[in-house]
Design a protein around this motif. Structure first.
Motif, mmCIF file in Angstrom:
data_model
loop_
_atom_site.group_PDB
_atom_site.id
_atom_site.type_symbol
_atom_site.label_atom_id
_atom_site.label_comp_id
_atom_site.label_asym_id
_atom_site.label_seq_id
_atom_site.Cartn_x
_atom_site.Cartn_y
_atom_site.Cartn_z
ATOM 1 N N ALA A 173 0.800 -1.294 -0.158
ATOM 2 C CA ALA A 173 -0.026 0.055 0.019
ATOM 3 C C ALA A 173 0.944 1.277 -0.063
ATOM 4 N N THR A 174 2.005 1.202 0.787
ATOM 5 C CA THR A 174 2.877 2.571 0.860
ATOM 6 C C THR A 174 3.484 2.790 -0.551
ATOM 7 N N SER A 175 4.050 1.566 -1.035
ATOM 8 C CA SER A 175 4.737 2.021 -2.423
ATOM 9 C C SER A 175 3.697 2.255 -3.392
ATOM 10 N N VAL A 176 2.571 1.882 -3.626
ATOM 11 C CA VAL A 176 1.641 2.424 -4.707
ATOM 12 C C VAL A 176 1.134 3.655 -4.324
ATOM 13 N N LEU A 177 0.739 4.003 -2.990
ATOM 14 C CA LEU A 177 0.380 5.569 -2.679
ATOM 15 C C LEU A 177 1.287 6.421 -2.936
ATOM 16 N N TYR A 178 2.425 5.838 -2.448
ATOM 17 C CA TYR A 178 3.608 7.207 -2.526
ATOM 18 C C TYR A 178 3.915 7.637 -4.132
ATOM 19 N N ASP A 179 3.777 6.396 -4.974
ATOM 20 C CA ASP A 179 4.130 6.326 -6.152
ATOM 21 C C ASP A 179 3.015 7.503 -6.806
ATOM 22 N N GLN A 180 2.056 7.549 -6.420
ATOM 23 C CA GLN A 180 0.745 8.431 -6.740
ATOM 24 C C GLN A 180 0.944 9.638 -6.285
ATOM 25 N N GLY A 181 2.040 9.951 -5.400
ATOM 26 C CA GLY A 181 2.142 11.317 -4.635
ATOM 27 C C GLY A 181 1.387 11.553 -3.346
ATOM 28 N N LYS A 182 0.883 10.403 -3.087
ATOM 29 C CA LYS A 182 0.015 10.524 -1.504
ATOM 30 C C LYS A 182 1.100 10.252 -0.363
ATOM 31 N N THR A 183 1.783 11.085 0.025
ATOM 32 C CA THR A 183 2.953 10.916 0.861
ATOM 33 C C THR A 183 2.369 11.344 2.207
ATOM 34 N N ASN A 184 1.181 11.861 2.334
ATOM 35 C CA ASN A 184 0.729 11.864 3.538
ATOM 36 C C ASN A 184 0.236 10.556 4.205
ATOM 37 N N PHE A 185 -0.067 9.545 3.485
ATOM 38 C CA PHE A 185 -0.285 8.207 3.706
ATOM 39 C C PHE A 185 0.564 7.589 4.710
ATOM 40 N N GLN A 186 0.024 7.295 6.028
ATOM 41 C CA GLN A 186 0.774 6.474 6.824
ATOM 42 C C GLN A 186 -0.030 4.975 7.093
ATOM 43 N N TYR A 187 0.648 4.063 6.784
ATOM 44 C CA TYR A 187 -0.208 2.745 7.033
ATOM 45 C C TYR A 187 -1.016 2.690 8.350
ATOM 46 N N ASP A 188 0.126 2.542 9.417
ATOM 47 C CA ASP A 188 -0.644 2.291 10.703
ATOM 48 C C ASP A 188 -1.626 3.322 11.049
ATOM 49 N N LYS A 189 -1.560 4.562 10.608
ATOM 50 C CA LYS A 189 -2.587 5.498 11.015
ATOM 51 C C LYS A 189 -3.669 5.315 10.135
ATOM 52 N N HIS A 190 -3.570 5.067 8.871
ATOM 53 C CA HIS A 190 -4.730 5.268 7.908
ATOM 54 C C HIS A 190 -5.526 3.892 7.487
ATOM 55 N N LYS A 191 -4.710 2.715 7.880
ATOM 56 C CA LYS A 191 -5.534 1.367 7.786
ATOM 57 C C LYS A 191 -6.803 1.366 8.259
ATOM 58 N N LEU A 192 -7.204 2.096 9.472
ATOM 59 C CA LEU A 192 -8.342 2.266 9.778
ATOM 60 C C LEU A 192 -8.827 3.708 9.919
ATOM 61 N N PHE A 193 -9.951 4.140 9.829
ATOM 62 C CA PHE A 193 -10.569 5.496 9.892
ATOM 63 C C PHE A 193 -10.931 5.787 11.386
ATOM 64 N N PRO A 194 -10.956 7.036 11.577
ATOM 65 C CA PRO A 194 -11.274 7.319 12.998
ATOM 66 C C PRO A 194 -12.866 7.248 13.208
ATOM 67 N N ILE A 195 -13.176 6.928 14.477
ATOM 68 C CA ILE A 195 -14.515 6.724 14.697
ATOM 69 C C ILE A 195 -15.034 8.175 14.807
ATOM 70 N N PRO A 196 -16.314 8.449 14.297
ATOM 71 C CA PRO A 196 -16.763 9.739 14.141
ATOM 72 C C PRO A 196 -16.956 10.364 15.561
ATOM 73 N N GLN A 197 -16.586 11.678 15.599
ATOM 74 C CA GLN A 197 -16.142 12.322 16.920
ATOM 75 C C GLN A 197 -17.757 12.302 17.401
ATOM 76 N N VAL A 198 -19.003 12.685 16.857
ATOM 77 C CA VAL A 198 -20.262 12.635 17.312
ATOM 78 C C VAL A 198 -20.443 11.374 18.236
ATOM 79 N N GLU A 199 -20.119 10.312 17.669
ATOM 80 C CA GLU A 199 -20.369 8.999 18.141
ATOM 81 C C GLU A 199 -19.494 8.973 19.568
ATOM 82 N N ILE A 200 -18.350 9.406 19.600
ATOM 83 C CA ILE A 200 -17.401 9.168 20.843
ATOM 84 C C ILE A 200 -17.995 10.253 21.769
ATOM 85 N N ASP A 201 -18.581 11.433 21.277
ATOM 86 C CA ASP A 201 -19.093 12.351 22.462
ATOM 87 C C ASP A 201 -20.141 11.529 22.852
#
Length: 494
Positions: free
Chosen positions: A458-486
């Motif tokens: 995933a990192t190789s593919v997305l970095y080749d696309q220029g998506k260097t903000n991608f971090q696998y350990d951070k972005h393999k899952l999405f954050p729980i919506p804040q309204v649900e946390i609240d």
């Protein structure tokens, strides 16, 4: 859409909007419906209402489940598409650039619409299990309704776990505010729950052959439960079990590849085809309400632009490129496509799959478009063949059978691509991943494939696309919506 059953919105009005957030915003209404299924007609209406959140969201229906968010999460976050800079899609651009935060409305509505669907499934299951069997006069209807509810609940939870990881397992109707405070289950527990629901659904549901040429075509079937189970097992890398589930679908004889690849996405009169295993039903209306927004997003507004990298991924002569993408100079509804004159594009390309000629859609009285009535395909037979091939390849067994699966997809009439050459596990793995990309492009699959194929890939593919903000350990899952946390003090953020 052909004679497929309609999801009647009267059924929606009969049920409470029972997502966790809603219980904190208004008086719980669950007790009104619990135990109130007293006729088989009611049971069918309640089941119909459990399908409805697949199409519409919660709060802002334009950001609903398969209505909009699937391509946002699955396509524009990958290397397959980009979305233009536009005041109407700022939040989508944020996701594309991996500026992913818990207040993103696309995540809120994905989470919320899934739990609305789960709540309705729970009402169906509890209501039918507690109802007198004597109310069901039609043979097999009680089992069918239960099977549909278990399938849909499994699908909703699958969509949650692949996006958020482990989530609260709500398995009964909620009647008090305190019952909305549920801690997250582990990922393993969530996957096990989904598997259990789908295995139950498989035992209750009929073959799709029972539905063909009837008004019920489009309902969940035994094949849909088995195909989704195969995919669920594939995501968990349970290769042998995934292959077995896929083989059950393949051996059923209920499905085959269509002879017109594009028509299954772009012909309102040719939906729920022999290739379709499960698709979200929509219907054409004389105003806003029945159709999905995907044709507008892809076509009229140009919010999902194929990348040059996706275009280059197609082999020379592969007709699936022109079935999927408008390239400069292609005939686009009677005119040569010119990127400088038409819908938004930041790549020079536009989506073809799921796009109707805007001139044929008409304007509704509210200034939007007539509901274009295009279904959203969730599962189709080509993917089952590719699931089976991948499961065999990853076990490094029966590689000739895996090649045959891939070649069957490539050889369908209208595609007619040459067979892949023999190879070892590594070579066939790359062929399989290529085939999934080009066969399933713009169907909301790519980002989740990249993630499940691992950090390095995933990192190789997305970095080749220029998506260097991608971090696998951070972005393999999405954050729980804040309204649900609240609203739920027991929820812990990813």
């Amino acid at each position: 859409m052909r004679t497929s059953f309609k999801i009647f919105f009267v059924a929606f009005l009969m049920l409470p909007n029972t997502g966790c957030r809603d219980f904190l915003e208004k008086r719980p209404l669950g007790e009104i419906v619990l135990g109130s299924i007293t006729t088989e007609e009611q049971a069918v209406l309640f089941v119909n209402a459990a399908y409805e959140p697949l199409l519409w969201g919660r709060g802002d229906p334009m950001q609903g489940h398969y209505f909009n968010d699937m391509w946002i999460l699955g396509d524009i976050m990958s290397d397959d598409t980009e979305t233009p800079v536009d005041p109407n899609n700022i939040q989508e651009r944020a996701l594309q650039d991996f500026n992913v935060f818990p207040d993103n409305p696309n995540l809120r509505d994905w989470f919320g619409s899934a739990y609305v669907g789960i709540a309705r499934c729970n009402v169906v299951i509890r209501g039918i299990e507690s109802a007198s069997e004597g109310i069901f006069k039609t043979a097999g209807l009680r089992q069918r309704c239960l099977g549909e509810a278990y399938f849909l609940r499994g699908l909703y939870f699958f969509d949650l776990v692949k996006v958020f990881g482990g989530v609260p397992l709500v398995e009964a109707p909620i009647t008090t505010i305190e019952q909305t405070h549920i801690a997250r289950a582990s990922e393993a527990e969530t996957w096990a729950f989904i598997e259990n629901d789908l295995r139950k659904a498989r035992t209750y549901l009929p073959s799709v052959s029972v539905y063909r040429n009837t008004a019920n075509l489009g309902r969940a079937s035994k094949g849909a439960a088995m195909a989704l189970l195969a995919k669920v097992l594939l995501y968990q890398q349970k290769w042998a079990a995934s292959a077995e589930a896929a083989e059950a679908v393949m051996a059923s004889g209920d499905y085959a590849l269509t002879t017109d690849y594009l028509a299954q996405f772009n012909n309102q009169n040719d939906q729920n085809t022999i290739e379709s295993i499960f698709e979200v039903q929509a219907f054409k209306t004389n105003g806003w309400g029945g159709g999905t927004e995907i044709s507008l997003d892809f076509g009229r507004w140009g919010f999902n632009n194929p990348t040059k990298e996706l275009v280059k991924a197609y082999e020379k002569g592969d007709p699936r490129l022109r079935y999927t993408v408008f390239s400069p100079g292609d005939d686009r509804f009677g005119q040569p496509y010119d990127p400088e004159n038409g819908p938004n594009t930041v790549t020079g390309y536009l989506a073809r799959k799921y796009v109707f000629d805007p001139a044929t859609m008409g304007e509704a009285v509210n200034g939007w478009t007539n509901g274009e009535g295009i279904n959203y395909i969730v599962l189709r037979y080509a993917e089952v063949l590719l699931i089976h091939a991948e499961a065999l390849i990853e076990q490094n067994v029966r590689l000739k059978d895996a090649m045959a699966d891939i070649n069957t997809v490539r050889a369908r009439k209208g595609v007619d691509m040459p067979p892949v050459p023999p190879g070892d596990q590594a070579a066939l793995r790359q062929r399989l991943r290529h085939e999934r990309r080009v066969e399933l492009a713009l169907e909301g699959q790519r980002y989740f494939d990249l993630i499940r194929w691992g950090k390095d890939y995933a990192t190789s593919v997305l970095y080749d696309q220029g998506k260097t903000n991608f971090q696998y350990d951070k972005h393999k899952l999405f954050p729980i919506p804040q309204v649900e946390i609240d609203l739920n003090p027991l929820l812990i953020q990813n």
